[in-house]
Design a protein around this motif. Structure first.
Motif, short mmCIF file in Angstrom:
data_model
loop_
_atom_site.label_atom_id
_atom_site.label_comp_id
_atom_site.label_asym_id
_atom_site.label_seq_id
_atom_site.Cartn_x
_atom_site.Cartn_y
_atom_site.Cartn_z
N PHE A 130 12.73 27.18 60.54
CA PHE A 130 13.36 26.29 59.73
C PHE A 130 12.70 26.03 58.46
O PHE A 130 11.52 25.58 58.53
CB PHE A 130 13.63 24.90 60.30
CG PHE A 130 14.91 24.01 59.79
CD1 PHE A 130 16.25 24.70 59.85
CD2 PHE A 130 14.46 23.02 59.31
CE1 PHE A 130 17.30 23.67 59.19
CE2 PHE A 130 15.47 22.48 58.52
CZ PHE A 130 16.60 22.55 58.67
N PRO A 131 13.51 26.01 57.26
CA PRO A 131 12.59 25.51 56.03
C PRO A 131 11.70 24.34 55.97
O PRO A 131 12.39 23.26 56.80
CB PRO A 131 13.70 25.64 54.90
CG PRO A 131 14.81 26.38 55.60
CD PRO A 131 14.81 26.18 56.86
N ALA A 132 10.86 23.98 55.43
CA ALA A 132 10.04 22.92 55.48
C ALA A 132 10.68 21.87 54.65
O ALA A 132 10.54 20.88 54.91
CB ALA A 132 8.30 23.19 54.91
N GLN A 133 11.42 22.26 53.66
CA GLN A 133 12.20 21.44 52.82
C GLN A 133 13.29 21.91 52.55
O GLN A 133 13.62 22.94 52.38
CB GLN A 133 11.22 21.17 51.40
CG GLN A 133 9.94 20.78 51.56
CD GLN A 133 9.14 20.54 50.44
OE1 GLN A 133 9.53 19.72 49.50
NE2 GLN A 133 8.18 21.52 50.07
N VAL A 134 14.38 20.97 52.99
CA VAL A 134 15.89 21.15 52.73
C VAL A 134 16.48 20.14 51.96
O VAL A 134 16.18 18.95 52.17
CB VAL A 134 16.57 21.43 53.97
CG1 VAL A 134 17.98 21.74 53.61
CG2 VAL A 134 15.87 22.49 54.81
N LEU A 135 17.34 20.45 50.83
CA LEU A 135 18.04 19.49 50.27
C LEU A 135 19.70 20.13 50.09
O LEU A 135 19.92 21.05 49.53
CB LEU A 135 17.62 19.28 48.90
CG LEU A 135 18.47 18.43 47.93
CD1 LEU A 135 18.57 17.20 48.49
CD2 LEU A 135 17.80 18.30 46.59
N LEU A 136 20.42 19.38 50.60
CA LEU A 136 21.88 19.42 50.53
C LEU A 136 22.61 18.70 49.28
O LEU A 136 22.35 17.49 49.56
CB LEU A 136 22.64 19.29 51.82
CG LEU A 136 24.37 19.21 51.55
CD1 LEU A 136 24.70 20.51 51.45
CD2 LEU A 136 24.64 18.73 53.09
N ILE A 137 23.15 19.22 48.31
CA ILE A 137 23.70 18.66 47.29
C ILE A 137 25.35 18.88 47.52
O ILE A 137 25.69 19.88 47.13
CB ILE A 137 23.40 19.07 45.83
CG1 ILE A 137 21.83 18.61 45.74
CG2 ILE A 137 24.22 18.34 44.70
CD1 ILE A 137 21.27 19.08 44.42
#
Length: 223
Positions: A130-137
């Motif tokens: 799983f990605p270390a950083q995730v942002l959902l806009i």
């Protein structure tokens, strides 16, 4: 519309994630159902207006569901654009981060593509990739039941702020966004020329030639 504050997983003070080596920017949704196409249109606009470092990939995820697992697993940082039903005013943006993203998408399913993508995120967690950083806009849609329709004006207007938020995050991750200097080559765009926003909006058939609520060949007929 102004973006709402992001929901995120807390990290201990001083625990700053390493700069990602692979950045994946993913737009998901269905262009054929009006505001459902928000995420894909954001990817289209990003590619048209910006250039990025080689370790940044822009992907039109459409409604591919589990077929996107390889892209999620390969990402150190993942930026997602999507139409999300937050129960807010149409066109309102909201950001969700990190471990809160799969939980949020799983709790607020709006369409089949979100069901599939929530499974992608869960599978990535289970496999330990799983990605270390995730942002959902995400953007609150106004209209979904318009087959062949485009983004409603309030949602299209929200794209400018959504793209600014996304570009700022890519820059923070080291993706080196810059205004595009090299024109896109033929068939280089992530979205096919025939489905690009301008062509899609100007070439739409009239209502009497194309059913606006689905394929009328399969609609119930009156007795």
């Amino acid at each position: 519309m102004s973006a709402h504050p992001s929901e995120s997983t807390c990290h201990p003070c001083g625990d700053t994630p390493a700069r990602p080596q692979t950045i994946v920017v993913l737009g998901i949704g269905n262009l054929l159902w009006a505001d459902e196409g928000f995420g894909v249109r954001c990817i289209e606009a990003l590619q048209r207006c910006f250039e990025f470092a080689e370790h940044v990939s822009l992907i039109d995820g459409g409604t591919q569901g589990l077929y996107l697992i390889q892209h999620v697993q390969a990402a150190d940082a993942l930026l997602i654009f999507d139409a999300i039903d937050y129960g807010l005013e149409p066109g309102t943006l909201k950001q969700v981060r990190d471990d809160a993203v799969p939980r949020f998408m799983g709790a607020k399913k709006m369409s089949l593509h979100q069901t599939g993508f929530q499974e992608v995120l869960s599978l990535a967690q289970l496999t330990g990739k799983f990605p270390a950083q995730v942002l959902l806009i995400g953007c609150q849609p106004q209209e979904l039941e318009d087959y062949g329709g485009s983004l409603r004006p309030v949602v299209k207007a929200a794209m400018e702020e959504a793209l600014a938020l996304g570009v700022a995050e890519i820059a923070r991750w080291g993706g080196e966004p810059a205004p595009r200097r090299t024109p896109l080559g033929e068939r280089e765009a992530v979205t096919m020329d025939e489905l690009a926003l301008a062509a899609y909006e100007t070439q739409r058939p009239a209502p009497d030639a194309a059913c606006r609520i689905g394929d009328d060949r399969f609609m119930p007929k009156e007795a």
